[in-house]
Design a protein around this motif. Structure first.
Motif, short mmCIF file in Angstrom:
data_model
loop_
_atom_site.label_atom_id
_atom_site.label_comp_id
_atom_site.label_asym_id
_atom_site.label_seq_id
_atom_site.Cartn_x
_atom_site.Cartn_y
_atom_site.Cartn_z
N GLY A 19 1.15 -1.31 0.07
CA GLY A 19 0.05 0.04 -0.23
C GLY A 19 0.78 1.30 0.25
N VAL A 20 1.83 1.42 0.74
CA VAL A 20 3.28 2.42 0.89
C VAL A 20 3.35 2.50 -0.31
N LEU A 21 4.42 1.72 -1.60
CA LEU A 21 4.51 1.68 -2.73
C LEU A 21 3.17 2.35 -3.53
N ARG A 22 1.73 1.64 -3.27
CA ARG A 22 1.23 2.41 -4.22
C ARG A 22 0.77 4.27 -4.29
N GLY A 23 1.27 3.72 -2.80
CA GLY A 23 0.86 5.86 -2.41
C GLY A 23 -0.43 6.12 -1.81
N VAL A 24 -0.97 4.98 -0.95
CA VAL A 24 -2.10 4.58 -0.03
C VAL A 24 -2.35 5.51 0.80
N THR A 25 -3.13 6.57 1.23
CA THR A 25 -2.56 7.54 2.66
C THR A 25 -2.53 6.64 3.72
N VAL A 26 -4.26 6.40 3.97
CA VAL A 26 -4.28 4.81 5.29
C VAL A 26 -3.48 3.96 5.64
N ALA A 27 -2.49 3.22 4.07
CA ALA A 27 -1.35 1.99 4.36
C ALA A 27 -0.19 3.08 5.29
N ARG A 28 0.09 4.33 5.05
CA ARG A 28 1.20 5.26 5.31
C ARG A 28 1.13 5.01 6.81
#
Length: 140
Positions: A83-92
């Motif tokens: 998710g971080v690699l995809r730029g998802v805010t919740v994943a950060r």
């Protein structure tokens, strides 16, 4: 630098070199998660190869429960790293939370594997810093 696109009133920003560090943090989270999954599986199947006994750990816990903890934490960390690699805010946000939990879990596990846990704690702190300080730039 102002964009020449009609109707665009904002300014185009080029991302800083720290975007690469956030991408590195995402990849590192995937690796850390995979290593925790492996550590959880080893703990579940071969609890006799530990360097410390259960009563030498910071909290008294049996290695089967600890193996499941590492297994679940590792699987979640892999998913959040993607998710971080995809730029998802919740994943950060989830990445920061899981890296903090992983750091504390490895600090408690320090007597069993001091060198390895020290490396994992350092990598988690690098991930937390990169995501908190520069994670917003990845979305841009």
């Amino acid at each position: 630098m102002t964009s020449s696109t009609p109707g665009f009133t904002g300014t185009a920003r080029t991302p800083s070199p720290w975007v690469g560090m956030v991408l590195f943090a995402g990849v590192l989270l995937i690796l850390l998660g995979a290593f925790q999954v492996i550590d959880g599986l080893v703990t579940l199947y071969r609890d006799d190869i530990r360097q410390a006994t259960a009563d030498q750990l910071a909290i008294p816990i049996n290695f089967t429960a600890w193996g499941w903890t590492h297994l679940i934490l590792g699987a979640l960390t892999v998913l959040v790293g993607i998710g971080v690699l995809r730029g998802v805010t919740v994943a950060r946000w989830a990445a920061v939370l899981l890296a903090m939990v992983s750091t504390f879990a490895n600090l408690l596990y320090l007597p069993a594997y001091p060198f390895w846990c020290g490396i994992v704690v350092a990598m988690n702190i690098i991930c937390i810093y990169a995501i908190v300080a520069h994670g917003r730039e990845l979305r841009a």
